[in-house]
Scaffold this motif. Structure first.
Motif, PDB file in Angstrom:
ATOM      1  N   ALA A 131      -6.454   0.636  -8.467  1.00  0.00           N
ATOM      2  CA  ALA A 131      -6.428   1.585  -7.350  1.00  0.00           C
ATOM      3  C   ALA A 131      -7.222   1.053  -6.168  1.00  0.00           C
ATOM      4  O   ALA A 131      -6.764   1.107  -5.016  1.00  0.00           O
ATOM      5  CB  ALA A 131      -6.974   2.945  -7.800  1.00  0.00           C
ATOM      6  N   GLU A 132      -8.416   0.523  -6.432  1.00  0.00           N
ATOM      7  CA  GLU A 132      -9.232  -0.012  -5.332  1.00  0.00           C
ATOM      8  C   GLU A 132      -8.582  -1.236  -4.707  1.00  0.00           C
ATOM      9  O   GLU A 132      -8.649  -1.437  -3.487  1.00  0.00           O
ATOM     10  CB  GLU A 132     -10.626  -0.359  -5.863  1.00  0.00           C
ATOM     11  CG  GLU A 132     -11.455   0.871  -6.249  1.00  0.00           C
ATOM     12  CD  GLU A 132     -12.803   0.497  -6.840  1.00  0.00           C
ATOM     13  OE1 GLU A 132     -13.039  -0.722  -7.079  1.00  0.00           O
ATOM     14  OE2 GLU A 132     -13.629   1.409  -7.081  1.00  0.00           O
ATOM     15  N   HIS A 133      -7.913  -2.037  -5.513  1.00  0.00           N
ATOM     16  CA  HIS A 133      -7.280  -3.255  -4.992  1.00  0.00           C
ATOM     17  C   HIS A 133      -6.085  -2.930  -4.096  1.00  0.00           C
ATOM     18  O   HIS A 133      -5.886  -3.575  -3.058  1.00  0.00           O
ATOM     19  CB  HIS A 133      -6.838  -4.131  -6.163  1.00  0.00           C
ATOM     20  CG  HIS A 133      -6.157  -5.396  -5.732  1.00  0.00           C
ATOM     21  ND1 HIS A 133      -6.852  -6.510  -5.312  1.00  0.00           N
ATOM     22  CD2 HIS A 133      -4.829  -5.718  -5.652  1.00  0.00           C
ATOM     23  CE1 HIS A 133      -5.994  -7.459  -4.991  1.00  0.00           C
ATOM     24  NE2 HIS A 133      -4.755  -7.012  -5.199  1.00  0.00           N
ATOM     25  N   LEU A 134      -5.298  -1.925  -4.478  1.00  0.00           N
ATOM     26  CA  LEU A 134      -4.048  -1.642  -3.759  1.00  0.00           C
ATOM     27  C   LEU A 134      -4.215  -0.629  -2.629  1.00  0.00           C
ATOM     28  O   LEU A 134      -3.375  -0.557  -1.727  1.00  0.00           O
ATOM     29  CB  LEU A 134      -2.988  -1.132  -4.736  1.00  0.00           C
ATOM     30  CG  LEU A 134      -2.541  -2.097  -5.839  1.00  0.00           C
ATOM     31  CD1 LEU A 134      -1.537  -1.411  -6.760  1.00  0.00           C
ATOM     32  CD2 LEU A 134      -1.932  -3.360  -5.233  1.00  0.00           C
TER      33      LEU A 134
ATOM     34  N   ALA B 232      -2.270   3.950   3.167  1.00  0.00           N
ATOM     35  CA  ALA B 232      -1.493   4.108   1.932  1.00  0.00           C
ATOM     36  C   ALA B 232      -2.453   4.224   0.754  1.00  0.00           C
ATOM     37  O   ALA B 232      -2.615   3.303  -0.055  1.00  0.00           O
ATOM     38  CB  ALA B 232      -0.537   2.935   1.735  1.00  0.00           C
ATOM     39  N   PRO B 233      -3.141   5.366   0.646  1.00  0.00           N
ATOM     40  CA  PRO B 233      -4.146   5.521  -0.412  1.00  0.00           C
ATOM     41  C   PRO B 233      -3.505   5.585  -1.795  1.00  0.00           C
ATOM     42  O   PRO B 233      -2.367   6.030  -1.962  1.00  0.00           O
ATOM     43  CB  PRO B 233      -4.820   6.851  -0.055  1.00  0.00           C
ATOM     44  CG  PRO B 233      -3.779   7.601   0.718  1.00  0.00           C
ATOM     45  CD  PRO B 233      -3.006   6.567   1.484  1.00  0.00           C
ATOM     46  N   VAL B 234      -4.264   5.131  -2.775  1.00  0.00           N
ATOM     47  CA  VAL B 234      -3.829   5.178  -4.169  1.00  0.00           C
ATOM     48  C   VAL B 234      -4.702   6.190  -4.916  1.00  0.00           C
ATOM     49  O   VAL B 234      -5.925   6.163  -4.790  1.00  0.00           O
ATOM     50  CB  VAL B 234      -3.929   3.792  -4.839  1.00  0.00           C
ATOM     51  CG1 VAL B 234      -3.556   3.880  -6.320  1.00  0.00           C
ATOM     52  CG2 VAL B 234      -3.023   2.791  -4.127  1.00  0.00           C
ATOM     53  N   PHE B 235      -4.076   7.061  -5.691  1.00  0.00           N
ATOM     54  CA  PHE B 235      -4.779   8.105  -6.437  1.00  0.00           C
ATOM     55  C   PHE B 235      -4.553   7.902  -7.933  1.00  0.00           C
ATOM     56  O   PHE B 235      -3.453   7.569  -8.369  1.00  0.00           O
ATOM     57  CB  PHE B 235      -4.257   9.493  -6.046  1.00  0.00           C
ATOM     58  CG  PHE B 235      -4.435   9.835  -4.596  1.00  0.00           C
ATOM     59  CD1 PHE B 235      -5.577  10.485  -4.156  1.00  0.00           C
ATOM     60  CD2 PHE B 235      -3.450   9.509  -3.662  1.00  0.00           C
ATOM     61  CE1 PHE B 235      -5.737  10.811  -2.817  1.00  0.00           C
ATOM     62  CE2 PHE B 235      -3.606   9.827  -2.327  1.00  0.00           C
ATOM     63  CZ  PHE B 235      -4.754  10.477  -1.900  1.00  0.00           C
TER      64      PHE B 235
END
Length: 559
Positions: free
Chosen positions: A368-371, A376-379
């Protein structure tokens, strides 16, 4: 009978007798709503209960909440109760507690400390030629075959420094617990030791038809099934217990429990090598797991033709999970019988890639932190987002007051959630909710429910995960047709399909027109692999053009 939906007041943990107040609530609830299912003797016992001194009531509840029916009196010491002997006296007078119960050697070893056992069994230890410093295990192994009588503690140990009492009303308490909860899985401690005011429950109108049981015979049948399961767990043979399983009752709920017991008996018989007994029990259970186990046993013992024919029949009524198991079994059986292999439908596979990241650390967080980016947040959502949106839109479906769905004020969801007829019983309401996905009303409905029901327990909405920013962004990015497809799949098998969803979702609100505004990502760490329920979801997503990827993580070598 009160049908009001107002939530009852429950005791505060500030009250030292809060557990007693909650227990009294259960007793009053059962008397008011299930009085016709209680015998005259049970009504009389509850009337006697109401007249006991508070300390005696409290001591009884403390014993009921503890494990087993035998207790050392020196372990029944509670500040709010005070003098245990004084509180115990009315219970002894009623016969609800015995102060000189017969004890087997196994019970004696469970209740006494090693030093006490050495004192109580001094003569037997000498006669057996055991060392004075023998361990408790060694003593029990040597003495259990020899000391076969059940005796009061004073006969085992005339100089006993403690007393042992037996609680004699557990049968009544179990009946009350069953009629209140609708199951015996939830124990008294779970309820009476909880400050229920800390939780919020949907207020569902409760009527006479809402009860878990309508006839006393239904309660008796449930308890019979439960006792048989307990006896199996205590080591009795499945062959003996199978003969005592009651016939199908004609009540879908009780018959489902009967089917699960037969399955458990069959598994035990199979493990013990009694193949024919296992096959018979699996055939009578006739649920999806029992059908697969029966087929595997038939395959293992070489009865391929019988297994092949049964598998073909099972395939016609199989759900996704059973069909997946059959798709593995049928080709093997076909080969054994020199038959054409059935046409296999290859599961669709998602795009797969490997990320090499610094670690080790929780893989989902690392990906999640990488992408994740500002736009474009990742949850990390796993099984919480799709199911949460589902639970919010179908809230009226989940809390429709149908018979057998809600029968006390502390349900987090309907008791029949995983029964086969759950959808059929609510089809009109389900259709009405899903129709909102066609005209756009679903967004406002989901938002309004999120605000109105905030914090109320639900089988699908996890409030800590589904915060407002995530909810808003998801409604903006996930197309209605994708939600509809996922919701329909959930409804096809709520028990199994609520799990297996991807770990992460990336929301892309600024994606160019015509491009999807989200993607789901299943994360697998080193050595991990896709589970069957995850494969089924991924296959479903791919066939419905729902964006999903599988990310495998490798840790960067340590410099």
């Amino acid at each position: 009978m009160n049908s009001a939906s107002a939530a009852p007041a429950t005791a505060s943990l500030d009250d030292p007798f809060y557990y007693l107040a909650n227990f009294r609530f259960v007793v009053a609830w059962v008397q008011a709503r299930h009085g016709d299912l209680l015998s005259a003797d049970e009504h009389h016992a509850l009337e006697q209960w109401s007249q006991l001194p508070r300390a005696s009531q409290a001591l009884l509840v403390r014993m009921v909440m503890r494990k087993g029916e035998l207790f050392r009196l020196d372990k029944l010491s509670y500040p709010e109760i005070g003098d245990t002997h004084q509180a115990l006296a009315p219970l002894l007078a009623l016969g609800w507690v015995s102060d000189a119960p017969l004890l087997t050697i196994e019970e004696l070893f469970r209740l006494l400390r090693l030093s006490e056992l050495r004192d109580a069994l001094r003569a037997s230890i000498r006669s057996a030629g055991l060392a004075s410093n023998a361990t408790k295990t060694a003593l029990q192994t040597a003495l259990t075959p020899v000391l076969t009588d059940a005796l009061p503690l004073r006969q085992w140990w005339p100089e006993a420094s403690t007393r042992i009492v037996r609680l004699n009303v557990m049968a009544l308490c179990d009946r009350l617990r069953l009629m209140f909860f609708g199951n015996v899985r939830q124990d008294w401690a779970e309820f009476v030791l909880t400050e229920l005011g800390l939780q919020r429950f949907e207020q569902v109108p409760l009527t006479a038809e809402s009860r878990a049981f309508q006839r006393r015979e239904e309660v008796d049948t449930y308890l019979t099934l439960h006792r048989l399961r307990e006896r199996l767990e205590n080591g009795e043979s499945p062959e003996q217990l199978a003969a005592e399983v009651p016939a199908a009752f004609g009540n879908r709920w009780l018959d489902a429990r009967r089917s699960r017991l037969l399955l458990t008996l069959g598994r035990t018989a199979e493990r013990s090598g009694n193949v024919e007994q296992a096959l018979s029990l699996y055939a009578e259970a006739n649920n999806s797991e029992a059908r697969i186990r029966r087929l595997r046993v038939l395959e293992r013992i070489g009865r391929y033709s019988e297994a092949y024919e049964l598998a073909q029949v099972a395939l016609e009524q199989a759900g996704e999970g059973e069909a997946q198991a059959l798709s593995r079994l049928l080709p093997r059986l076909a080969r054994k019988l020199a038959l054409p292999s059935p046409q296999a439908v290859k599961a669709a596979e998602a795009p797969t890639y490997v990320l090499e990241l610094a670690g080790p650390q929780p893989v989902e967080r690392a990906v999640a932190e990488h992408l994740s980016t500002a736009t474009a947040p990742v949850f990390y959502v796993e099984n919480g987002l799709i199911t949460g949106l589902f639970g919010l839109l179908l809230w009226p479906v989940m809390f429709k007051p149908l018979p057998g769905a809600f029968f006390h004020p502390f349900h987090s969801g309907p008791a029949d959630l995983y029964r086969e007829d759950f959808v059929v019983q609510r089809q009109a309401e389900i259709d009405a909710c899903l129709a909102q996905l066609d005209d756009g009303r679903y967004r406002e409905t989901i938002r309004a429910t999120w605000h109105a029901k905030q914090g109320i327990t639900s089988p699908f909405v996890h409030w800590g995960l589904l915060n407002e920013p995530l909810l808003t962004a998801a409604l903006d990015c996930l197309p209605a047709e994708h939600l509809r497809a996922c919701f329909i799949r959930l409804l096809s098998d709520l028990k199994h399909n609520r799990a297996g969803l991807p770990d992460l979702i990336q929301l892309i609100p600024d994606a160019p027109d015509g491009e999807l505004r989200y993607r789901m990502i299943e994360v697998k760490g080193p050595g991990d692999r896709l589970q069957d329920n995850q494969r089924r979801w991924i296959d479903f997503f791919c066939r419905h053009d729902i964006p999903v990827e599988v990310c495998h993580v490798r840790w960067q070598p340590v410099p």
